[in-house]
Design a protein around this motif. Structure first.
Motif, PDB file in Angstrom:
ATOM      1  N   ARG A  15     -41.217  46.515 118.529  1.00 28.00           N
ATOM      2  CA  ARG A  15     -39.950  46.613 119.261  1.00 28.00           C
ATOM      3  C   ARG A  15     -38.820  45.935 118.482  1.00 28.00           C
ATOM      4  O   ARG A  15     -37.698  46.428 118.431  1.00 28.00           O
ATOM      5  N   SER A  26     -40.867  56.451 126.796  1.00 28.71           N
ATOM      6  CA  SER A  26     -41.379  55.649 125.692  1.00 28.71           C
ATOM      7  C   SER A  26     -41.920  54.318 126.213  1.00 28.71           C
ATOM      8  O   SER A  26     -41.316  53.684 127.086  1.00 28.71           O
ATOM      9  N   PHE A  37     -39.644  51.380 126.330  1.00 28.41           N
ATOM     10  CA  PHE A  37     -38.489  51.425 127.227  1.00 28.41           C
ATOM     11  C   PHE A  37     -38.794  50.666 128.518  1.00 28.41           C
ATOM     12  O   PHE A  37     -39.825  50.888 129.161  1.00 28.41           O
ATOM     13  N   LYS A  64     -37.818  50.403 132.110  1.00 29.82           N
ATOM     14  CA  LYS A  64     -37.107  51.169 133.136  1.00 29.82           C
ATOM     15  C   LYS A  64     -36.382  50.248 134.122  1.00 29.82           C
ATOM     16  O   LYS A  64     -35.250  50.535 134.524  1.00 29.82           O
ATOM     17  N   PHE A 118     -33.219  48.850 132.603  1.00 31.39           N
ATOM     18  CA  PHE A 118     -32.222  49.911 132.485  1.00 31.39           C
ATOM     19  C   PHE A 118     -31.547  50.181 133.828  1.00 31.39           C
ATOM     20  O   PHE A 118     -30.312  50.301 133.907  1.00 31.39           O
ATOM     21  N   TYR A 170     -28.959  58.651 124.439  1.00 37.95           N
ATOM     22  CA  TYR A 170     -29.861  57.587 124.848  1.00 37.95           C
ATOM     23  C   TYR A 170     -31.010  58.127 125.689  1.00 37.95           C
ATOM     24  O   TYR A 170     -32.178  57.751 125.497  1.00 37.95           O
ATOM     25  N   VAL A 202     -35.197  57.874 124.973  1.00 40.88           N
ATOM     26  CA  VAL A 202     -36.191  57.129 125.749  1.00 40.88           C
ATOM     27  C   VAL A 202     -37.363  58.003 126.181  1.00 40.88           C
ATOM     28  O   VAL A 202     -38.371  57.496 126.680  1.00 40.88           O
TER      29      VAL A 202
END
Length: 650
Positions: A71, A585, A588, A590, A593, A611, A615
């Motif tokens: 990451r 992904s 990612f 969630k 976000f 974006y 993802v």
């Protein structure tokens, strides 16, 4: 974070291929991290900073947190990179590991460019939308490539024949196929069923000029375009038979249509093909005259396109010829030769009166191409006496006698000599030359489509179709009935239509919507016996069938929805559906976000699109065949059955 990134660059800069031109070679580093390669681990442990951030001590053993490290390396503040250590330019290099040795000429060279050994994810986007390359420039490390290119599931199987459209209930394995979907993934799937079985591949690829009218994004950077093509050609080679051929058509001019000045990709493509297919398997370069006159001004008016031909194995390829000529006879004389005297044996045919006498001194015409030196008596259409004749012979005396013994020699009604072709000559076709001036032109192709679809005005149903005669001659030169022809940029369907008329098997692949509105509709008309194009040449009367199928989408449907959005509200609606049902992904978060969704809404629309595409898990764009039993994908029993039949007919 930026300081830590700089520290990593400093730490790895002396390691082989991990830092290129001062930038991290991200995917190479990630590959080593996922494999927990000692090369990388030893270097990281030398730094107290990286030991602290990416290692945990468990019972006196240091454990590497490879996910956290991945990451970190994938952080968006890093600049674009390449999986392999190539400089950020295109050039020729020696075929070794010294990637700094860019050269202009050598006896053994390969072409190098950024992203060369990557697989670029994403799909082709429409030219009129002018999408940014972000939808292309997502690269994969090798451990992800196998899954991406694994055989995919198909759906919406439909058969078309003279009785119309039918649901497919059984696949026998010898069907003509039209496949809708990403062509890289489609041809990868065909490796499971058609490896080593394709006799001919014809490709009219996007030319990357920015103005050739393809509905693909046709203005990639050269490096992206080369990777896009190379990915596909490497798989295409595996599909060819040992005597198979690939024909690749491309523009050779510097197009400045619509104000865009393109750089021809032909030289790059030629060198890349040398590497993929090996230089020894290069067959030739054809120059096809596509138009009578250029339709726009340029320094040099381009009216030609190039077709590059490569083989799977050149030693297995015979001379390339197109079918029999209509003329079954040949002249014995030649007006450019000197006059000579030869003996003509009795028994040869006469094409005039059955019984007559040809007096000596009779000439064919004022050029005196043939003079009879003795009277010639004819009975029942045959010469009954040996005689001498004077002419500008192109044929030796021994050959004249051989033709007479084979009953091929005759006298015409105008009293000149001709002969029928030998069986060998009659069976051989016209040898292909590298200049194609009479294989149809773009305007012929457009006229064929207008007639086919009953278009009365000047509109074009497809921007750059190819004429049927061009494909007829290509298909005829190197295939026979029931050989398989593949075109994975099928466009308006010319290759499939001509192959159908010539009784070849074919596979056509296209992901644009016009596969249904043009290619499929065209093939339906072919089955019904349409008489355009080369139909009369091949005595086409209709018949046959083909099966249409689509790659079974999963995450790809969200990409399509994202690209079709025009407002931020629409983007948010797509996200709401994605977060419940899409594969995202694993990197990612969630929850984070959604906590920051209001900030996300303030970004420009294109950034929001970019974006959300990023993802998505690109390994789940389409459903893998190996996963059709997974209830997550909700594959119908009918599709399961047909997919199993498709992949079992090897």
């Amino acid at each position: 974070m930026q300081n830590l990134q700089n520290d990593l660059i400093e730490l790895l800069k002396h390691e082989d291929n991990l830092v290129v031109d001062g930038y991290l070679n991200k995917n190479k580093i990630i590959e080593l991290a996922l494999k927990v390669e000692p090369q990388l681990i030893i270097v990281l442990l030398k730094s107290d900073t990286f030991k602290k951030h990416f290692f945990q001590e468990v019972e006196n053993v240091l454990v590497f947190d490879k996910i956290k490290f991945q990451r970190f390396v994938n952080n968006k503040s890093f600049l674009p990179d390449s999986y392999t250590a190539f400089k950020n330019k295109i050039g020729l290099i020696t075929n070794d590991d010294n990637l700094d040795n860019f050269i202009s000429t050598s006896n053994d060279v390969v072409l190098a460019w950024p992203h060369k050994d990557c697989v670029l994810e994403g799909g082709q986007t429409k030219e009129d939308q002018k999408r940014n390359e972000i939808f292309w420039n997502e690269t994969l490390a090798p451990d992800s490539v196998d899954r991406l290119l694994d055989a995919k599931a198909f759906t919406n199987f439909t058969k078309f024949d003279k009785d119309g459209e039918h649901k497919v209930t059984e696949l026998k394995g010898d069907e003509n196929l039209i496949i809708k979907g990403n062509n890289l993934l489609s041809i990868s799937s065909l490796l499971k069923t058609h490896r080593g079985k394709i006799k001919l591949i014809y490709l009219d690829i996007p030319y990357n000029t920015g103005g050739d009218g393809f509905n693909y994004n046709d203005s990639f950077s050269s490096s992206t375009w080369l990777t896009f093509i190379k990915n596909r050609l490497q798989i295409a080679k595996k599909l060819l038979t040992e005597d198979g051929l690939i024909f690749i058509q491309i523009d050779s001019s510097r197009n400045n249509k619509n104000g865009h000045i393109g750089t021809p990709e032909l030289p790059y493509l030629n060198v890349m093909l040398d590497e993929v297919f090996f230089r020894k398997n290069y067959i030739g370069m054809l120059h096809w005259k596509k138009k009578k006159q250029p339709s726009f001004l340029s320094k040099i008016a381009g009216v030609m396109e190039v077709i590059l031909i490569y083989s799977k194995n050149e030693s297995n390829v015979a001379k390339l010829q197109i079918g029999k000529t209509t003329d079954t006879t040949k002249r014995i004389d030649n007006s450019d030769n000197k006059i000579s005297e030869m003996l003509i044996n009795k028994g040869i045919k006469y094409m005039g009166d059955a019984n007559t006498i040809i007096k000596k001194g009779v000439y064919q015409n004022k050029t005196m191409s043939t003079e009879f030196l003795e009277d010639v008596e004819i009975k029942n259409g045959r010469v009954v006496n040996d005689f001498k004749a004077k002419a500008k012979f192109r044929t030796k005396q021994t050959e004249l006698e051989r033709f007479a013994n084979l009953d091929l020699l005759y006298i015409t009604e105008s009293n000149s000599f001709r002969r029928y072709k030998t069986e060998e000559e009659d069976n051989s076709g016209k040898t292909i030359t590298d200049l194609l001036l009479d294989w149809g032109q773009n305007q012929d192709a457009t006229a064929e489509l207008r007639l086919l679809f009953d278009i009365k005005d000047d509109s074009k149903p497809f921007e750059t179709p190819k004429p049927e005669l061009l494909l007829h001659n290509i298909i005829e030169c190197c295939t026979k009935e029931n050989d398989i022809v593949l075109d994975f940029f099928v466009g308006s369907g010319t290759t499939a239509a001509v192959a159908h008329k010539m009784k070849r098997k074919y596979i056509g692949i296209e992901q644009m919507e016009y596969v249904n509105t043009i290619a499929v509709e065209r093939l339906k008309k072919v089955i019904n016996g349409e008489q355009g194009g080369v139909s009369k040449n091949v005595n086409w009367q209709g018949g046959g069938s083909f099966v249409y199928a689509e790659l079974m989408q999963y995450n790809q449907k969200y990409i399509d929805q994202i690209q079709d959005t025009t407002t931020k509200d629409q983007i948010i609606n797509v996200w709401n559906e994605m977060q419940d049902t899409a594969f995202l992904s694993y990197q990612f978060d969630k929850k984070t976000f959604n906590d920051r969704l209001d900030a996300f809404k303030t970004a420009p629309l294109e950034d929001m699109k970019q974006y959300l595409v990023e993802v998505l898990d690109k390994n789940q764009l389409y459903v893998n065949y190996s996963e059709i039993a997974d209830a997550t994908f909700n594959v119908s029993e009918e599709d399961k059955k047909l997919n199993k039949q498709f992949y079992s007919k090897k």
